[in-house]
Design a protein around this motif. Structure first.
Motif, short mmCIF file in Angstrom:
data_model
loop_
_atom_site.label_atom_id
_atom_site.label_comp_id
_atom_site.label_asym_id
_atom_site.label_seq_id
_atom_site.Cartn_x
_atom_site.Cartn_y
_atom_site.Cartn_z
N ALA A 188 0.81 -1.22 0.00
CA ALA A 188 0.00 0.00 0.00
C ALA A 188 0.84 1.27 0.00
N ARG A 189 2.08 1.14 0.45
CA ARG A 189 2.98 2.31 0.47
C ARG A 189 3.64 2.56 -0.88
N ILE A 190 3.47 1.64 -1.82
CA ILE A 190 4.07 1.80 -3.15
C ILE A 190 3.10 2.60 -4.02
N PRO A 191 3.51 3.72 -4.59
CA PRO A 191 2.57 4.62 -5.29
C PRO A 191 1.78 3.96 -6.41
N TRP A 192 2.39 3.03 -7.16
CA TRP A 192 1.71 2.47 -8.32
C TRP A 192 0.85 1.25 -8.00
N TRP A 193 0.89 0.75 -6.75
CA TRP A 193 0.21 -0.50 -6.47
C TRP A 193 -1.31 -0.40 -6.58
N ARG A 194 -1.90 0.69 -6.11
CA ARG A 194 -3.36 0.79 -6.17
C ARG A 194 -3.87 0.66 -7.60
N ARG A 195 -3.24 1.38 -8.53
CA ARG A 195 -3.67 1.29 -9.93
C ARG A 195 -3.46 -0.13 -10.46
N ARG A 196 -2.39 -0.75 -10.03
CA ARG A 196 -2.09 -2.10 -10.50
C ARG A 196 -3.13 -3.12 -10.04
N VAL A 197 -3.49 -3.12 -8.76
CA VAL A 197 -4.43 -4.11 -8.25
C VAL A 197 -5.83 -3.86 -8.81
N VAL A 198 -6.20 -2.60 -8.98
CA VAL A 198 -7.50 -2.30 -9.59
C VAL A 198 -7.55 -2.82 -11.02
N ALA A 199 -6.48 -2.60 -11.78
CA ALA A 199 -6.44 -3.08 -13.16
C ALA A 199 -6.43 -4.60 -13.21
N GLY A 200 -5.68 -5.24 -12.30
CA GLY A 200 -5.59 -6.69 -12.30
C GLY A 200 -6.92 -7.36 -12.00
N LEU A 201 -7.63 -6.88 -10.99
CA LEU A 201 -8.93 -7.46 -10.67
C LEU A 201 -9.97 -7.13 -11.74
N GLY A 202 -9.90 -5.92 -12.30
CA GLY A 202 -10.82 -5.57 -13.37
C GLY A 202 -10.61 -6.44 -14.60
N ALA A 203 -9.35 -6.66 -14.97
CA ALA A 203 -9.05 -7.51 -16.12
C ALA A 203 -9.46 -8.95 -15.85
N TYR A 204 -9.23 -9.42 -14.62
CA TYR A 204 -9.67 -10.77 -14.27
C TYR A 204 -11.18 -10.91 -14.40
N TRP A 205 -11.90 -9.90 -13.96
CA TRP A 205 -13.37 -9.91 -14.08
C TRP A 205 -13.79 -10.08 -15.53
N VAL A 206 -13.14 -9.37 -16.44
CA VAL A 206 -13.51 -9.44 -17.85
C VAL A 206 -13.06 -10.74 -18.49
N TYR A 207 -11.79 -11.07 -18.33
CA TYR A 207 -11.20 -12.16 -19.11
C TYR A 207 -11.40 -13.54 -18.50
N GLN A 208 -11.67 -13.62 -17.20
CA GLN A 208 -11.83 -14.93 -16.58
C GLN A 208 -13.16 -15.07 -15.84
N HIS A 209 -13.47 -14.12 -14.96
CA HIS A 209 -14.60 -14.31 -14.05
C HIS A 209 -15.95 -14.35 -14.77
N LEU A 210 -16.18 -13.50 -15.73
CA LEU A 210 -17.48 -13.50 -16.40
C LEU A 210 -17.80 -14.85 -17.03
N GLY A 211 -16.78 -15.53 -17.52
CA GLY A 211 -16.99 -16.85 -18.09
C GLY A 211 -17.28 -17.92 -17.07
N ASN A 212 -17.00 -17.65 -15.80
CA ASN A 212 -17.31 -18.61 -14.73
C ASN A 212 -18.77 -18.55 -14.31
N LEU A 213 -19.45 -17.47 -14.65
CA LEU A 213 -20.84 -17.28 -14.23
C LEU A 213 -21.80 -17.94 -15.22
N THR A 214 -22.89 -18.44 -14.69
CA THR A 214 -23.95 -18.96 -15.56
C THR A 214 -24.71 -17.79 -16.18
N PRO A 215 -25.46 -18.01 -17.27
CA PRO A 215 -26.29 -16.93 -17.82
C PRO A 215 -27.24 -16.34 -16.78
N ALA A 216 -27.79 -17.18 -15.92
CA ALA A 216 -28.71 -16.67 -14.89
C ALA A 216 -27.97 -15.78 -13.89
#
Length: 491
Positions: A188-216
């Motif tokens: 948390a003390r590293i200036p670039w980490w916040r942007r990095r973790v936000v981008a990493g989780l956001g990209a995971y949501w798009v590229y991996q997580h959405l495909g794990n969910l059922t249509p419902a």
């Protein structure tokens, strides 16, 4: 998208200037399909094997593995990283074969902190400054990272034809992600980490997580619904990712699917961690409540996906539990500080390093009444472990492509021997740790080659096989390196 006589279409949604689409096509049997963009056919590409879409009602063949670097396939990288097992599998597999019902990717689908030379060149071409150029920094770079990882023709075809479920591990964001509270405080003390973790989780949501969910599930997902409505959903997705990192109880990356009398449970063992010293837990209270609900019920077989193994070699297990106790102050504050440094330096972060979670999970699964196969990766070698007295098994397949050095291979072989377990047990007793709820042993392995594993169910009883690429085969071929049957309740 056109599949047989079924046609379905969806508008794209946009995140950080990148366009994506999710199209649900109901089919009653396996049929070939094609993808059109604005009326122009874009998949499959000319000359490629046709892709198929099919319903999966029962699991008869599951393929699983973890830890895949996406470096080139030239001679220098074949020497340093070995043959890409997933690419070799895609090269061998055809649509006329007995296709797997499911491909499970158990973590480190991408290496955001160890990018290839091609990825580093891309990073250098677009930025400089204080951020490290050998690590991913933002969504744009994550998008390129995933593009490079998944655009080999063989990989694209496998992902287009075999139903796939994924879960992240640390390298999908950064090595040692959420190892401990001091680790989080330091990052948390590293200036670039916040942007990095936000981008990493956001990209995971798009590229991996959405495909794990059922249509419902996607139909009621608030983030997905908002992102689809906006000209660019970056702000919504970034806010969600930041909230998920700051307070894991606000989201759930874990998920479950039922296939007949088999239930698949994929666990988030990274973002959901509760890291307060003295009360560390792999899963927070919300996640535990969800898991307990998923384990209840009549299931002949539970497949539990955990990126980090639950049952480690005994010597390693006891050392990790001992280290946690010392880091929590069993031998005083000075030793606690040194123990925390060791925890981070040598990756003591598996279920054993969260002892209470380990014991709670083992009891929960061991008393479930089901045969339980725990599928994991992370450690860069493969093996099978069996708990004594209960039908609880650990199956590890790692890496798909990222082998250990000879030194680390030797260290892990030593950890398998009984003397290592005895020594680890002595250390655990010096910290007054209780005995684990079950004893277990490594029954097969370790195997250190790049590998993929298959799980089949002849006669309703599970059987696992591990495959590794033949060293000098061109084109690449896979050879069976082990076959392990599991006694279970027949269908």
């Amino acid at each position: 998208m056109v599949a047989g006589e079924e046609r379905a279409q969806e508008p794209t949604f946009t995140v950080h200037g990148h366009h994506f689409a999710l199209v649900d096509v109901p089919v009653r049997e396996a049929v070939p399909y094609r993808v059109e963009l604005d009326g122009v056919a874009v998949w499959p590409e000319e000359g490629m094997e046709r892709s198929v879409i099919r319903p999966v009602r029962k699991l008869e063949r599951v393929v699983f593995g973890s830890c895949r670097t996406s470096v080139p396939h030239d001679l220098p990288h074949l020497v340093s990283h070995g043959v890409d097992t997933l690419r070799a599998y895609g090269h061998e597999l055809t649509v006329d074969d007995e296709l797997p019902d499911l491909l499970l990717m158990l973590g480190d689908q991408v290496y955001a902190d160890e990018p290839s030379a091609e990825m580093v060149e891309y990073i250098r071409s677009r930025r400089g400054g204080s951020e490290p150029v050998d690590e991913i920094a933002d969504f744009e770079e994550y998008a390129e990272l995933y593009r490079q990882a998944w655009t080999d023709p063989e990989i694209r075809w496998v992902l287009s034809t075999v139903p796939t479920a994924m879960i992240f591990d640390d390298h999908d964001l950064r090595d040692d992600w959420n190892t401990s509270q001091p680790w989080r405080e330091s990052m948390a003390r590293i200036p670039w980490w916040r942007r990095r973790v936000v981008a990493g989780l956001g990209a995971y949501w798009v590229y991996q997580h959405l495909g794990n969910l059922t249509p419902a599930e996607r139909a009621v997902d608030e983030v997905f619904l908002k992102v689809r409505e906006m000209a660019d959903g970056a702000e919504v997705l970034d806010a969600f990712a930041e909230r998920a990192d700051a307070d894991p109880t606000t989201s759930r990356w874990s998920y479950a699917r039922d296939y007949g009398d088999t239930r698949l449970i994929m666990l988030d063992t990274r973002c959901a961690r509760h890291l307060v010293p003295g009360e560390r837990s792999v899963l927070d209270s919300t996640e535990w409540a969800w898991l307990e609900g998923q384990v209840t019920g009549e299931h002949r077989l539970l497949l539990v996906g955990s990126s980090v193994p639950v049952l480690l070699p005994a010597g390693i297990h006891h050392v990790e539990a001992w280290n946690e106790a010392l880091a929590d102050g069993a031998w005083g504050e000075r030793v606690a500080r040194w123990s925390e440094r060791i925890r981070q330096a040598v990756d003591l972060e598996h279920w054993a390093a969260f002892r209470r979670s380990f014991e709670r999970l083992c009891r929960l699964l061991g008393e479930s009444g089901s045969t339980v196969l725990m599928l994991s990766g992370d450690v860069h070698y493969s093996y099978v472990a069996k708990a004594k007295g209960v039908p609880l098994y650990q199956l590890v397949c790692s890496p798909i492509r990222n082998p250990l050095s000879r030194t680390l291979r030797l260290a892990n072989i030593v950890a398998q021997f009984g003397v290592a377990g005895l020594f680890g047990g002595l250390l655990a007793r010096t910290a007054r740790l209780p005995k684990p709820p079950y004893r277990w042993r490594i029954t097969h392995g370790p195997w250190f080659a790049n590998a993929l594993a298959t799980l089949t169910f002849p006669g309703g009883v599970p059987e696992a096989r591990w495959y590794s690429p033949k060293a000098a085969a061109d084109p690449p071929e896979l050879a069976e390196i082990s076959r392990v049957p599991f006694p279970g309740r027949p269908a």
